[in-house]
Motif scaffolding. Sequence first.
Motif, PDB file in Angstrom:
ATOM      1  N   THR A   1      -2.721  -0.502  -7.401  1.00 27.86           N
ATOM      2  CA  THR A   1      -2.582   0.316  -6.195  1.00 27.86           C
ATOM      3  C   THR A   1      -1.159   0.858  -6.118  1.00 27.86           C
ATOM      4  O   THR A   1      -0.191   0.103  -6.239  1.00 27.86           O
ATOM      5  N   TRP A   2      -1.068   2.157  -5.901  1.00 26.44           N
ATOM      6  CA  TRP A   2       0.215   2.856  -5.846  1.00 26.44           C
ATOM      7  C   TRP A   2       0.400   3.371  -4.423  1.00 26.44           C
ATOM      8  O   TRP A   2      -0.372   4.214  -3.954  1.00 26.44           O
ATOM      9  N   ILE A   3       1.404   2.848  -3.727  1.00 22.07           N
ATOM     10  CA  ILE A   3       1.628   3.149  -2.314  1.00 22.07           C
ATOM     11  C   ILE A   3       2.825   4.092  -2.195  1.00 22.07           C
ATOM     12  O   ILE A   3       3.912   3.786  -2.700  1.00 22.07           O
ATOM     13  N   PHE A   4       2.622   5.208  -1.507  1.00 21.66           N
ATOM     14  CA  PHE A   4       3.682   6.200  -1.380  1.00 21.66           C
ATOM     15  C   PHE A   4       4.000   6.463   0.088  1.00 21.66           C
ATOM     16  O   PHE A   4       3.096   6.734   0.886  1.00 21.66           O
ATOM     17  N   ASP A   5       5.282   6.397   0.412  1.00 22.69           N
ATOM     18  CA  ASP A   5       5.744   6.943   1.678  1.00 22.69           C
ATOM     19  C   ASP A   5       5.529   8.453   1.635  1.00 22.69           C
ATOM     20  O   ASP A   5       5.306   9.032   0.560  1.00 22.69           O
ATOM     21  N   LEU A   6       5.609   9.097   2.784  1.00 17.56           N
ATOM     22  CA  LEU A   6       5.359  10.535   2.855  1.00 17.56           C
ATOM     23  C   LEU A   6       6.654  11.339   2.939  1.00 17.56           C
ATOM     24  O   LEU A   6       7.052  12.004   1.984  1.00 17.56           O
ATOM     25  N   ASP A   7       7.333  11.251   4.082  1.00 23.01           N
ATOM     26  CA  ASP A   7       8.481  12.118   4.345  1.00 23.01           C
ATOM     27  C   ASP A   7       9.675  11.765   3.470  1.00 23.01           C
ATOM     28  O   ASP A   7      10.080  10.605   3.368  1.00 23.01           O
ATOM     29  N   ASP A   8      10.235  12.792   2.839  1.00 23.32           N
ATOM     30  CA  ASP A   8      11.379  12.676   1.930  1.00 23.32           C
ATOM     31  C   ASP A   8      11.059  11.838   0.698  1.00 23.32           C
ATOM     32  O   ASP A   8      11.975  11.445  -0.036  1.00 23.32           O
ATOM     33  N   THR A   9       9.773  11.560   0.471  1.00 23.74           N
ATOM     34  CA  THR A   9       9.343  10.879  -0.750  1.00 23.74           C
ATOM     35  C   THR A   9       8.414  11.776  -1.553  1.00 23.74           C
ATOM     36  O   THR A   9       8.635  11.996  -2.749  1.00 23.74           O
ATOM     37  N   LEU A  10       7.396  12.333  -0.903  1.00 18.25           N
ATOM     38  CA  LEU A  10       6.454  13.219  -1.586  1.00 18.25           C
ATOM     39  C   LEU A  10       6.854  14.688  -1.484  1.00 18.25           C
ATOM     40  O   LEU A  10       6.107  15.564  -1.906  1.00 18.25           O
ATOM     41  N   TYR A  11       8.022  14.940  -0.931  1.00 25.19           N
ATOM     42  CA  TYR A  11       8.599  16.285  -0.967  1.00 25.19           C
ATOM     43  C   TYR A  11      10.118  16.143  -0.966  1.00 25.19           C
ATOM     44  O   TYR A  11      10.652  15.104  -0.563  1.00 25.19           O
ATOM     45  N   PRO A  12      10.844  17.157  -1.417  1.00 25.79           N
ATOM     46  CA  PRO A  12      12.308  17.057  -1.507  1.00 25.79           C
ATOM     47  C   PRO A  12      12.959  17.004  -0.126  1.00 25.79           C
ATOM     48  O   PRO A  12      12.578  17.762   0.773  1.00 25.79           O
ATOM     49  N   PRO A  13      13.952  16.147   0.065  1.00 23.71           N
ATOM     50  CA  PRO A  13      14.647  16.077   1.356  1.00 23.71           C
ATOM     51  C   PRO A  13      15.262  17.406   1.774  1.00 23.71           C
ATOM     52  O   PRO A  13      15.363  17.695   2.974  1.00 23.71           O
ATOM     53  N   GLU A  14      15.654  18.216   0.797  1.00 26.95           N
ATOM     54  CA  GLU A  14      16.301  19.484   1.131  1.00 26.95           C
ATOM     55  C   GLU A  14      15.346  20.501   1.759  1.00 26.95           C
ATOM     56  O   GLU A  14      15.774  21.582   2.187  1.00 26.95           O
ATOM     57  N   SER A  15      14.073  20.153   1.859  1.00 25.39           N
ATOM     58  CA  SER A  15      13.122  21.046   2.521  1.00 25.39           C
ATOM     59  C   SER A  15      13.405  21.168   4.012  1.00 25.39           C
ATOM     60  O   SER A  15      12.959  22.119   4.660  1.00 25.39           O
TER      61      SER A  15
END
Length: 220
Positions: free
Chosen positions: A5-19
């Motif tokens: 099982t691969w657990i991922f945070d969402l914000d600033d993890t699955l997209y670049p923080p500079e967004s």
Amino acid sequence: MTIDTWIFDLDDTLYPPESGIVAAIEARMTDWIAQRLGVEPAEADRLRHAYWRDYGGTLPGLVARHGIAPETFLADVHDIPLTGLAADPALGTALAALPGRRVVFTNGSAWHAERILRARGLTDHFHGTFTIEHADFVAKPDARAFDSAFRALDIDPTCAAMFEDSPANLRIPHARGVCTVLVGPRAVEEPFIDHHAPDLTAFLSQVGIGGFPARPRHLP
């Protein structure tokens, strides 16, 4: 080690923080607090930080101290434009190559998670999402949030890996047996952080080629 099982945070993890997504949410939080509590913006910003520090998130602090309706707060602060986000086919390919289940675990709302994953073109690459509503508005890094997620998603922590941009959110998972990965440009040396992924796509691509690296041994 074997990960199923691969657990991922969402914000600033699955997209670049500079967004700028998190900055936009934080600005809306400050405005919301100022308007609803009738305080100046500087005091609202102070409260936002204080509740994050003391309660693990601004929302739990507002609920505990002011009895606000969490659904209204979440709907307002997550109502932001996502023009800074683009689909990421390379990340999608790297995710799809991971063996086992892939899930998102976020302090954000279900609506926010749905919008972000859709904007990134990643919706079909995840088997489940655990949001703050599912945790009864208890936020990471509170241990209750992690234990609720593990139960709800039927996760054996000793066979899971978790990817997070916040070091504080990796302490409890590591104690439960999760292999932890800090995502972002800055490495942090802590015994509860097993790996550092400056570039999430590159890290996952290497996992797909050579398997997940063994948990490093930390000195006590």
